[in-house]
Design a protein around this motif. Structure first.
Motif, mmCIF file in Angstrom:
data_model
loop_
_atom_site.group_PDB
_atom_site.id
_atom_site.type_symbol
_atom_site.label_atom_id
_atom_site.label_comp_id
_atom_site.label_asym_id
_atom_site.label_seq_id
_atom_site.Cartn_x
_atom_site.Cartn_y
_atom_site.Cartn_z
ATOM 1 N N ILE A 14 45.187 10.041 15.141
ATOM 2 C CA ILE A 14 44.165 11.093 15.035
ATOM 3 C C ILE A 14 43.009 10.819 16.001
ATOM 4 C CG2 ILE A 14 42.404 12.071 13.514
ATOM 5 C CD1 ILE A 14 44.383 11.740 11.204
ATOM 6 N N LEU A 15 42.551 9.574 16.035
ATOM 7 C CA LEU A 15 41.417 9.228 16.896
ATOM 8 C C LEU A 15 41.774 9.357 18.379
ATOM 9 C CD1 LEU A 15 40.028 6.145 14.937
ATOM 10 C CD2 LEU A 15 39.034 8.430 15.070
ATOM 11 N N ILE A 16 43.007 8.946 18.736
ATOM 12 C CA ILE A 16 43.423 9.074 20.136
ATOM 13 C C ILE A 16 43.511 10.540 20.543
ATOM 14 C CG2 ILE A 16 45.356 8.717 21.723
ATOM 15 C CD1 ILE A 16 45.903 6.070 20.265
ATOM 16 N N VAL A 17 44.135 11.361 19.686
ATOM 17 C CA VAL A 17 44.256 12.797 19.977
ATOM 18 C C VAL A 17 42.873 13.442 20.055
ATOM 19 C CG1 VAL A 17 45.060 15.011 19.057
ATOM 20 C CG2 VAL A 17 46.576 13.018 19.013
ATOM 21 N N ALA A 18 41.972 13.039 19.144
ATOM 22 C CA ALA A 18 40.620 13.595 19.162
ATOM 23 C C ALA A 18 39.893 13.233 20.453
ATOM 24 C CB ALA A 18 39.828 13.090 17.950
ATOM 25 N N GLY A 19 40.142 12.010 20.943
ATOM 26 C CA GLY A 19 39.509 11.591 22.185
ATOM 27 C C GLY A 19 40.074 12.317 23.393
ATOM 28 N N ILE A 20 41.372 12.614 23.361
ATOM 29 C CA ILE A 20 42.007 13.310 24.479
ATOM 30 C C ILE A 20 41.634 14.787 24.495
ATOM 31 C CG2 ILE A 20 44.245 14.045 25.407
ATOM 32 C CD1 ILE A 20 45.408 11.395 24.406
ATOM 33 N N LYS A 21 41.501 15.381 23.308
ATOM 34 C CA LYS A 21 41.316 16.814 23.080
ATOM 35 C C LYS A 21 42.685 17.511 23.136
ATOM 36 C CE LYS A 21 36.845 16.206 23.143
ATOM 37 N NZ LYS A 21 36.102 16.083 21.880
ATOM 38 N N ILE A 22 42.971 18.293 22.105
ATOM 39 C CA ILE A 22 44.288 18.915 21.938
ATOM 40 C C ILE A 22 44.719 19.746 23.153
ATOM 41 C CG2 ILE A 22 45.590 20.605 20.579
ATOM 42 C CD1 ILE A 22 44.199 19.554 18.096
ATOM 43 N N PRO A 23 43.850 20.568 23.755
ATOM 44 C CA PRO A 23 44.306 21.366 24.911
ATOM 45 C C PRO A 23 44.785 20.510 26.089
ATOM 46 C CG PRO A 23 42.237 22.223 24.052
ATOM 47 C CD PRO A 23 42.461 20.916 23.384
ATOM 48 N N LYS A 24 44.349 19.239 26.114
ATOM 49 C CA LYS A 24 44.701 18.392 27.262
ATOM 50 C C LYS A 24 45.842 17.417 26.937
ATOM 51 C CE LYS A 24 40.068 18.533 29.294
ATOM 52 N NZ LYS A 24 38.927 17.731 29.784
ATOM 53 N N LEU A 25 46.469 17.547 25.755
ATOM 54 C CA LEU A 25 47.537 16.631 25.379
ATOM 55 C C LEU A 25 48.709 16.678 26.366
ATOM 56 C CD1 LEU A 25 47.795 16.912 21.473
ATOM 57 C CD2 LEU A 25 47.058 14.942 22.838
ATOM 58 N N GLY A 26 48.957 17.868 26.930
ATOM 59 C CA GLY A 26 50.053 18.003 27.887
ATOM 60 C C GLY A 26 49.883 17.117 29.098
ATOM 61 N N ASN A 27 48.635 16.782 29.417
ATOM 62 C CA ASN A 27 48.387 15.914 30.567
ATOM 63 C C ASN A 27 48.896 14.489 30.335
ATOM 64 O OD1 ASN A 27 47.081 18.066 31.783
ATOM 65 N ND2 ASN A 27 45.034 17.390 31.148
#
Length: 268
Positions: A14-27
């Motif tokens: 959760i913390l890693i995804v929150a730091g990345i931001k969901i719209p940018k997960l594809g990156n």
């Protein structure tokens, strides 16, 4: 059941995804990087360990979630009960009581004193069995410590691959070389990310939790060894209880200090 490992994994995700931001997960999805880091780490572990160890990985994960299987205070109560039987009816009376014990180490320890073996030989044999058990457990734990070391190493290999391809591409004339620079750079950086995440979120926590389970079983077995030797020596049941509980508190204090020392060293 011990869900702390699962809670830690979920919280880390959760913390890693929150730091990345969901719209940018594809990156952060790159198949070549996954192949290098995950595939390379698995291949490295297969090369380091026999298949007999690798195939037991589901059992190792089950241990992480199973919780402490050894109730040491309850074991002390059982030892005191056996001591009372031995004082009243002799050591031979413990043979029937041993049939009620399901745990193999405890049962074999009781049967050894029933057979009137020399106390020093009983202690030496039980300690040898404990050492063998701990050595097997340490080998299993080493699998995940090795994985924790291999994942960042393959992340670095992926980084080097990406940088080499990027630099080679810069020397190419025309737009063909320039068009691959972004892809090559992403491989260089994402592999490092994958390696660090795999090491610190997956492998190292499993190794630590298996170490905790190992310490719990070691404490249980050491309590049994001291208890059955005391029974064989004819010690008073009340004295046996006091000595075992006192030893239990001392060992837990030493374990706590050891963990604190290890934590501070790791932080440094």
């Amino acid at each position: 059941m011990d869900l702390s490992t699962l809670v830690g994994w979920v919280l880390a995700a959760i913390l890693i995804v929150a730091g990345i931001k969901i719209p940018k997960l594809g990156n952060f999805y790159d198949l070549p990087s996954i192949e290098i880091v995950v595939g390379g780490t698995i291949a490295g572990l297969i090369a380091c360990y026999p298949f007999s160890t690798i195939k037991d990985i589901p059992k190792h994960l089950k241990l992480c979630f199973k919780g402490n299987m050894f109730d040491v205070p309850k074991t002390v109560d059982k030892i005191v009960e056996l001591a009372m039987v031995a004082r009243q009816s002799g050591l031979l009376a413990l043979e029937e009581k041993a049939d009620e014990i399901e745990e193999p180490f405890f049962k074999s320890a009781v049967l050894m004193i029933v057979d009137a073996n020399d106390p020093d030989k009983v202690r030496a044999e039980l300690e040898r069995r404990l050492d063998d058990k701990l050595a097997r457990h340490e080998e299993v734990r080493g699998l995940y410590l090795k994985g924790s070391a291999l994942a960042p190493a393959f992340g670095m290999i992926g980084t080097l691959i990406g940088l080499i391809n990027m630099l080679k591409g810069m020397n190419l004339s025309g737009s063909g070389g320039a068009s691959t620079l972004g892809q090559d750079m992403s491989v260089a950086l994402i592999t490092t990310f994958y390696g660090s995440a795999l090491s610190n979120v997956l492998f190292h926590p499993i190794a630590q939790k298996l170490g905790v389970r190992n310490s719990e079983e070691e404490l249980y077995c050491e309590t049994i060894i001291e208890g059955v030797i005391s029974i064989q020596n004819g010690d008073n049941p009340k004295t046996i209880r006091e000595n075992l509980l006192s030893s239990l508190q001392t060992q837990e204090a030493v374990k706590l200090l050891s963990q604190e020392s290890g934590g501070s060293t790791g932080g440094a």
